[in-house]
Design a protein around this motif. Sequence first.
Motif, mmCIF file in Angstrom:
data_model
loop_
_atom_site.group_PDB
_atom_site.id
_atom_site.type_symbol
_atom_site.label_atom_id
_atom_site.label_comp_id
_atom_site.label_asym_id
_atom_site.label_seq_id
_atom_site.Cartn_x
_atom_site.Cartn_y
_atom_site.Cartn_z
ATOM 1 N N VAL A 5 0.854 -1.177 0.000
ATOM 2 C CA VAL A 5 0.000 0.000 0.000
ATOM 3 C C VAL A 5 0.893 1.231 0.000
ATOM 4 C CG1 VAL A 5 -1.744 1.290 1.291
ATOM 5 C CG2 VAL A 5 -1.826 -1.222 1.225
ATOM 6 N N HIS A 6 0.546 2.237 -0.775
ATOM 7 C CA HIS A 6 1.301 3.488 -0.810
ATOM 8 C C HIS A 6 0.462 4.593 -0.176
ATOM 9 C CE1 HIS A 6 4.601 2.361 -3.717
ATOM 10 N NE2 HIS A 6 3.778 1.316 -3.787
ATOM 11 N N THR A 7 1.089 5.349 0.720
ATOM 12 C CA THR A 7 0.398 6.462 1.356
ATOM 13 C C THR A 7 1.412 7.536 1.711
ATOM 14 O OG1 THR A 7 -1.132 7.085 3.130
ATOM 15 C CG2 THR A 7 0.616 5.551 3.716
ATOM 16 N N GLN A 8 0.947 8.747 1.824
ATOM 17 C CA GLN A 8 1.861 9.826 2.205
ATOM 18 C C GLN A 8 2.095 9.854 3.707
ATOM 19 O OE1 GLN A 8 0.593 13.791 1.070
ATOM 20 N NE2 GLN A 8 2.639 14.664 1.377
ATOM 21 N N PHE A 9 1.024 9.550 4.487
ATOM 22 C CA PHE A 9 1.115 9.627 5.939
ATOM 23 C C PHE A 9 0.635 8.317 6.560
ATOM 24 C CE2 PHE A 9 0.108 13.955 4.415
ATOM 25 C CZ PHE A 9 1.258 14.612 4.832
ATOM 26 N N LEU A 10 1.485 7.699 7.366
ATOM 27 C CA LEU A 10 1.097 6.522 8.147
ATOM 28 C C LEU A 10 1.183 6.894 9.621
ATOM 29 C CD1 LEU A 10 0.345 3.546 8.539
ATOM 30 C CD2 LEU A 10 2.802 3.002 8.423
ATOM 31 N N VAL A 11 0.051 6.839 10.304
ATOM 32 C CA VAL A 11 -0.025 7.149 11.733
ATOM 33 C C VAL A 11 -0.224 5.838 12.481
ATOM 34 C CG1 VAL A 11 -1.240 8.437 13.524
ATOM 35 C CG2 VAL A 11 -1.064 9.387 11.214
ATOM 36 N N VAL A 12 0.689 5.518 13.370
ATOM 37 C CA VAL A 12 0.596 4.298 14.175
ATOM 38 C C VAL A 12 0.070 4.693 15.551
ATOM 39 C CG1 VAL A 12 1.823 2.314 15.107
ATOM 40 C CG2 VAL A 12 2.514 3.297 12.908
ATOM 41 N N GLY A 13 -1.127 4.232 15.889
ATOM 42 C CA GLY A 13 -1.769 4.592 17.145
ATOM 43 C C GLY A 13 -3.026 5.402 16.907
ATOM 44 N N ALA A 14 -4.112 5.027 17.592
ATOM 45 C CA ALA A 14 -5.397 5.707 17.400
ATOM 46 C C ALA A 14 -5.943 6.204 18.727
ATOM 47 C CB ALA A 14 -6.400 4.770 16.718
ATOM 48 N N GLY A 15 -5.058 6.822 19.518
ATOM 49 C CA GLY A 15 -5.482 7.529 20.716
ATOM 50 C C GLY A 15 -5.679 8.996 20.391
ATOM 51 N N PRO A 16 -5.756 9.870 21.408
ATOM 52 C CA PRO A 16 -5.942 11.305 21.147
ATOM 53 C C PRO A 16 -4.860 11.902 20.261
ATOM 54 C CG PRO A 16 -6.375 10.815 23.449
ATOM 55 C CD PRO A 16 -5.814 9.560 22.855
ATOM 56 N N ALA A 17 -3.598 11.448 20.417
ATOM 57 C CA ALA A 17 -2.515 12.009 19.609
ATOM 58 C C ALA A 17 -2.636 11.568 18.154
ATOM 59 C CB ALA A 17 -1.161 11.608 20.178
ATOM 60 N N GLY A 18 -2.767 10.260 17.922
ATOM 61 C CA GLY A 18 -2.817 9.753 16.549
ATOM 62 C C GLY A 18 -4.044 10.197 15.794
ATOM 63 N N LEU A 19 -5.204 10.092 16.430
ATOM 64 C CA LEU A 19 -6.442 10.510 15.761
ATOM 65 C C LEU A 19 -6.498 12.026 15.613
ATOM 66 C CD1 LEU A 19 -8.967 8.108 17.526
ATOM 67 C CD2 LEU A 19 -8.225 8.012 15.134
ATOM 68 N N GLY A 20 -5.944 12.748 16.618
ATOM 69 C CA GLY A 20 -5.875 14.202 16.484
ATOM 70 C C GLY A 20 -5.019 14.599 15.293
ATOM 71 N N LEU A 21 -3.863 13.942 15.138
ATOM 72 C CA LEU A 21 -2.982 14.247 14.004
ATOM 73 C C LEU A 21 -3.676 13.953 12.682
ATOM 74 C CD1 LEU A 21 -0.243 15.011 12.816
ATOM 75 C CD2 LEU A 21 0.485 12.636 13.181
ATOM 76 N N ALA A 22 -4.324 12.789 12.569
ATOM 77 C CA ALA A 22 -5.029 12.449 11.334
ATOM 78 C C ALA A 22 -6.130 13.473 11.041
ATOM 79 C CB ALA A 22 -5.626 11.043 11.442
ATOM 80 N N SER A 23 -6.806 13.929 12.084
ATOM 81 C CA SER A 23 -7.878 14.906 11.887
ATOM 82 C C SER A 23 -7.329 16.236 11.401
ATOM 83 C CB SER A 23 -8.650 15.104 13.200
ATOM 84 O OG SER A 23 -9.314 13.916 13.592
ATOM 85 N N PHE A 24 -6.220 16.684 11.997
ATOM 86 C CA PHE A 24 -5.651 17.967 11.590
ATOM 87 C C PHE A 24 -5.102 17.903 10.172
ATOM 88 C CE2 PHE A 24 -4.921 18.410 16.329
ATOM 89 C CZ PHE A 24 -6.019 19.231 16.502
ATOM 90 N N LEU A 25 -4.486 16.783 9.815
ATOM 91 C CA LEU A 25 -4.002 16.635 8.443
ATOM 92 C C LEU A 25 -5.174 16.562 7.469
ATOM 93 C CD1 LEU A 25 -1.140 14.012 9.031
ATOM 94 C CD2 LEU A 25 -0.846 16.419 8.400
ATOM 95 N N GLY A 26 -6.161 15.757 7.822
ATOM 96 C CA GLY A 26 -7.329 15.617 6.955
ATOM 97 C C GLY A 26 -8.094 16.902 6.783
ATOM 98 N N GLN A 27 -8.083 17.741 7.798
ATOM 99 C CA GLN A 27 -8.762 19.033 7.733
ATOM 100 C C GLN A 27 -8.246 19.873 6.568
ATOM 101 O OE1 GLN A 27 -7.626 21.574 10.933
ATOM 102 N NE2 GLN A 27 -9.393 22.946 10.739
ATOM 103 N N HIS A 28 -6.978 19.672 6.220
ATOM 104 C CA HIS A 28 -6.351 20.480 5.179
ATOM 105 C C HIS A 28 -6.201 19.720 3.867
ATOM 106 C CE1 HIS A 28 -5.806 23.305 8.331
ATOM 107 N NE2 HIS A 28 -4.984 22.529 9.001
#
Length: 585
Positions: A5-28
């Motif tokens: 699988v190819h992706t630009q961003f891989l976030v390992v962990g789905a706690g407040p930090a990981g999901l927060g990061l994915a949300s902030f990136l996705g927001q933009h």
Amino acid sequence: MNLEVHTQFLVVGAGPAGLGLASFLGQHGLGGLVVSKASGSADTPRAHSFNPFAFGTLLRNECMRDLGIEDQALQQSVRGHSFQSMRWSRSMIGEEYGKALGWAEHPSCIGNAFGITPCEYAEFSQSELEPLLVRYASHHNFNVRFFTELVSAQESGSDGAQTGYICTIRDNITQSTFQVRTQYLFGADGARSQVARVLDFKYISKPSGGKACNILIRADLASHMHEGRHAALHWILKPDGISFFGLVAHLRMVRPWNQWVLVGFGSNGSDPFEGLTPDSPELNNCIREVIRNEFVDIEILRMDHWTVRERVAETYSIDDTNVFVLGDAAHRHPPAFGLSSNTCVQDAYNLAEERQPVGAILVREANNGLLAQKDIWQSVGMFAATPEEGAEQLAKLSGPSDEGVAHREKVHDAMKRIEIELHSWGAAYNQWYESTAVYLADEEHGRPEIVGDPILQAQVTTYPGSRLPHAWLDIPTRRKKISTHDLAGKGAFCLFTGIGGGGWKEAAKNIANSTGVLINVYGIGYGLDDSDVNRDCHDNREVEERGCVLVRPDRFVAWRSKRLVSNCQGKPTRVLDSIFSIIQD
């Protein structure tokens, strides 16, 4: 054939930090993949108190506000000044040793509560936060896969103009593996971070501060919880107790008044409930003794054992690579000061090495906060060798002797020190940055000294590297006032100026046309975009009306000019060139 699988961003962990990061990136408009070893989002409350500086940017307050989900979170939160305090008593419904008013409930804090932020403190459990973030991230370009873990990661070397990582991922449902080739790798996978382990991040650590156990329970205590007993934390100290002698427990309300977390600390740093299960009769009896009600129905839902840590990563990223750690993978500490999930969310909001000193301070102060609690425990007799000795020391608290006076004063002094934690606006607010992303060349002096205790006193300033000061503004075209924080953020730079500072607006427009870097410009003053209705902006801006303040997308000040300068067309370009090295004169 191995799936890749190819992706630009891989976030390992789905706690407040990981999901927060994915949300902030996705927001933009950015997309990627989140994987988590857990089978789903948090099923226990875990972290719970959110200060305005995390709620704000992520809810309506400073972090959550930026995503536009603050109102949803506040609807699920427990709010009110009385839930910001801490009390100590012999049992949940027994005689109190004392109470400390916190955050916006104490008179000394009211100015901060209504002056330095548009947001509020709230009791909002991690188990309710994470589903909000999962929904936001998955609706904004990120796939979220639970029960899926990182096995290994190695740098992939050159891939055209890009470098990145090849990660082996295991699906724990099918027990199959696949590879993810990613440009950026983020370790938000907690204290036992696999990302940190396989990529050899280094940590600054001190010896463990002991063990503890969280017990999630359901018990209806509504008939006992009159207003005087409302608090965020209820410390139960019974030095003459026989069952689980030496147990220090605190009850935290999750939902009024039928769901609670009981946290137990044993003598000499031990886990008091080690070896027990939710079905153990002695555990049920212990909880009844803590509550002091033999007849209330108690349902034990979950037990979680944990260790008190004092640990921070030496760096949050590895030089010349695109790998980062954040949240508990970067700093591990007890929950004192209520800054755990708050800091995780703020790590995600500003993923930069300049956050490391902030994490180091948090780790130190959170452990100091727990040490202050231990002084109270000792003062009431919790460190006695026997129940009889504990009862003797406890009796001195109500005795008329000189020794009794000394013991009462000792308890009073210990509680006053705990109040520092509950009034720690400075600890939450005074997070400033020193890095190449902060432009200081135009500053005539160094950062101003904080007047008073930096843990208690919030420093409101536009000195570069500081938080953007909050001020309420009135916009003629709107029917309600908004904060300066509402104008900043949202993935764009923001420039504030006043009457006579129109040249800065023209400069920002030229930068956007030539580079594509968006700078939103707002004039504050009579006849301009926004009116400084309460004059707070005037008091806090620290620049002349014709000067300007440039704010980064994370609402921290990047640079300021105290006055209008002759080269105002070129100056912002040179500032951004220094910060990013991407804009040419």
